[in-house]
Write an enzyme that holds these catalytic residues in place. Structure first.
Site: not given
Length: 721
Positions: A64, A386, A416, A446, A479, A575, A603
């Protein structure tokens, strides 16, 4: 228990008894993210987790932090170099932010090293040892020498550092060791650099039942005589760099695919943002590395510990199930089993929500595979943000196109660190006959939407899937997200308009169910909050629950402050980043913020509005979404917000998912007005939301038959205030 965090916004006006106008209204975005990563790191000390899982949390905190510097700090450094004067929402200049980030990040890295030393000792007690240079002898030394000679030595390329050999390019996250040597024959000094290739694992596991690992830098020092025969090692030092890895998109790019391929290559050579030095380097070597890599731009830090905490993840792969979480096998939704595996029949009967990872992502794949093989399906449209490296989603779309169906895939090139993989998928999809669209140059797509158009009884019916997470089979196992399936014609018509907007720039008009960004999602949210304010002013309760990853958007934060001052009761489950300051009299006294960090990564984005009653209630307005409450999600991304109207799904999301998140006290933290996060004390009534969902079926699985039985423990909110 306190997290022992400093306030994440270093203001001088944090007297919380002062009028609200004098109290900082926002926490700094970057420092709030560092506070989040500290919560992740603290799970590495949580003895409720098995030892190797604690090591996993430690490595996650390292990865991270690397990404934070590669993207967020790199962006700030770019602003600083261009003399950008714009202040953050909390009033800090770019230089002030970078200075505070350096302090907090170094403190975080120091904690990582301290925790690693403690975990390494515990691993040794559990017969998992990381050996140092002096710990290797006997047969182990003989085996390691042969392994190094045959498997590692041929890959390494020492490079002299002298006027004839300039300092080489060091790749992002690259680990290197510099050796100061003296030639034994004539005493001449020489300096050599060894870059550790990314293809070599950081650790070598010694053969045998006992787990013994040796790090690459330990081996380099152990076998320096093999690398530099005829030389004496006078000193050595390791270093690691982080480079700017963000991609800048040129709006004038004539060919977006070609531009991305070029930008990905440039990213590998981005400027150095962070330089980590092993303490103990000679002053001359340290000065050389700083000069060649740091300059005046990089943030430089020294450590006596392990460089590259994220690479400790390799040790987590050790086959020790006794030191890991008990494996969990996700359930397949019983509703679809009741329809003999026919996804379309199950969805036609009633809307379905699937709660990942407790219910398997395979149901999403089954939906697409059935569509690919069904002769009555005429069209499939799919967004791909993704999808992972081994994607069954991609295969299903290719199969559908090869079967003659009309298949459209919106592939987001700007996801990304997945840009390169997405380019590969796009090529594979096009070869199969899929119509591939890359969306907007300056916006990211997205939204997670899939739609299937099927011939039924002489007409066409549209089946839709809306996800709060990605179409990614790996992250779907860790997730927590929602997958919502519906055959509601309104949702199908809205989804078709959104796809037409992305593929043809045709702006949606008259959306019946969905709200979307960048066309009005923030406005719709403000309207819903205003409705709660109106309920309070008319003497009814006003309530709002919202679950998301990040809260940054100033306009939404100000609207929440307005609602709090009107008396609306607001509970936020965030979160990660939270720039809102809760619990301040006269500003946010009716707002509570908690963060959940545990076995699974929370998530899903879920928002509930009381609609004139306290939450939870059957008439509450409930929504799921792909968006967090951040400026980028409202202004620079294509996102959706969808109301949940089906009673069974409404009950599951409201009375199970949201309520369990609010009730959790074993892996939750509360954000205090001063910016500190306090870990909840479970007391004599502990509740772990992940354990609850792992051990109880979902309400949507069998609808009323479960709701009216004792098969699912009923949750009720014990109000804290």
């Amino acid at each position: 228990m306190s997290s022992n965090l400093l306030p994440i916004h270093p203001t001088n006006d944090d007297d919380l008894d002062a009028p609200a106008q004098t109290v900082g209204r926002y926490f700094n975005r970057e420092l709030s993210w560092l506070a989040f990563n500290r919560r992740v790191l603290e799970e590495a000390t949580n003895r409720a987790h098995p030892l190797l899982e604690r090591l996993r949390f430690l490595s996650i905190s390292g990865n991270n932090l690397d990404e934070f510097f590669m993207v967020r700090v790199a962006g700030l450094k770019g602003q600083q170099l261009q003399d950008v004067e714009q202040r953050s929402a909390d009033g800090m200049t770019v230089s002030q932010q970078l200075a505070e980030i350096a302090v907090q990040a170094d403190r975080l890295m120091g904690e990582q090293q301290r925790i690693w030393l403690s975990i390494r000792d515990e691993l040794g007690a559990a017969d998992i040892n990381v050996l140092g240079v002096d710990d290797i002898d006997g047969d182990a030394a003989d085996w390691l020498q042969i392994h190094f000679r045959d498997q590692i030595f041929p890959i390494l390329t020492p490079q002299a550092l002298d006027p004839a050999h300039p300092f080489p390019f060091i790749p992002n996250k690259g680990l290197s060791v510099i050796f100061d040597l003296k030639r034994k024959s004539d005493g001449e000094n020489i300096r050599e650099l060894l870059m550790v290739p990314a293809t070599i694992p950081r650790f070598v596991r010694m053969p045998g039942e006992a787990a013994r690992y040796v790090s690459m830098e330990t081996m380099l020092r152990r076998f320096s005589g093999m690398l530099f025969p005829g030389y004496e090692v006078m000193g050595s030092g390791a270093f690691r760099i982080i480079r700017d890895s963000d991609l800048e998109i040129e709006e004038e790019a004539e060919d977006l695919v070609r531009h991305f391929r070029s930008a990905i290559k440039r990213r590998r050579r981005g400027r150095v943002i962070r330089l980590k030095l092993e303490s103990g380097m000679t002053p001359q070597v340290e000065a050389l590395v700083k000069l060649e890599l740091g300059g005046s731009d990089a943030l430089i830090t020294e450590t006596a510990g392990f460089l590259g905490i994220g690479e400790l993840e390799q040790l987590v792969d050790e086959d020790r199930p006794d030191l890991k979480f008990i494996p969990y096998a996700p359930r397949f939704p019983e509703r679809i089993r009741e329809h003999a595996g026919d996804c379309f029949a199950a969805i036609r009967a009633k809307d379905i929500v699937v709660h990942h990872p407790y219910e398997t992502f395979e149901v999403v794949l089954a939906f697409l595979k059935q569509a690919a093989g069904d002769p009555d399906v005429v069209a499939i449209k799919q967004t791909l943000y993704r999808a992972g490296k081994q994607s069954a989603v991609i295969k299903a779309l290719c199969d559908a196109a090869e079967a003659g169906k009309s298949v459209t895939a919106v592939v987001e090139l700007k996801a990304r660190f997945d840009e390169e993989q997405n380019l590969l998928w796009a090529s594979a999809l096009e070869r199969a006959g899929v119509q591939v669209v890359y969306g907007f140059i300056d916006w990211k797509t997205h939204a997670k939407i899939s739609m299937v158009v099927r011939r039924e009884n002489g007409a066409y019916r549209t089946y839709c899937h809306f996800g709060t997470g990605n179409y990614h089979p790996v992250t779907a196992r860790i997730y927590t997200d929602l997958s919502f399936f519906t055959a509601d014609p309104r949702a199908g018509r809205d989804a078709a308009q959104i796809f037409n907007y992305i593929t043809g720039y045709v702006e949606p008009t008259g959306l019946e169910m969905l709200s979307m960004s960048p066309k009005g999602l923030r406005t719709r949210l403000c309207e819903l909050i205003d409705a709660e304010i109106a309920h309070v002013r008319e003497g009814r309760p006003g309530a709002l629950w919202a679950k998301m990853n990040s809260l940054v958007d100033p306009a939404i934060i100000e609207k929440l402050y307005e609602a709090s001052n009107a008396g609306v009761q607001i509970d936020l489950i965030i979160r990660g980043i939270c720039c809102l300051r809760p619990g301040v009299p006269g500003m946010s006294e009716h707002i509570r913020v908690k963060s959940v960090i545990g076995r699974f990564l929370e998530h899903s984005r879920i928002w509930a509005f009381g609609n004139g009653k306290e939450l939870p209630n059957d008439g509450a307005k409930l929504y799921i979404s792909s968006a967090d409450w951040m400026p980028r999600n409202f202004d620079r991304r294509v996102e959706y917000m969808l109301p949940i109207e089906n009673r069974t799904v409404h009950d599951q999301v409201m009375d199970q998912v949201m309520l369990a998140n609010l009730l959790d006290n074993e892996q939750s933290w509360e954000l205090e007005p001063d910016g500190e996060y306090q870990r909840f004390d479970p007391g004599d009534r502990p509740f772990n939301l992940h354990r609850y969902f792992m051990t109880n079926p979902s309400l949507s699985g069998r609808g009323a038959s479960l709701r009216n039985s004792d098969a699912v423990p009923k949750l009720s909110l014990r109000r804290r205030r």
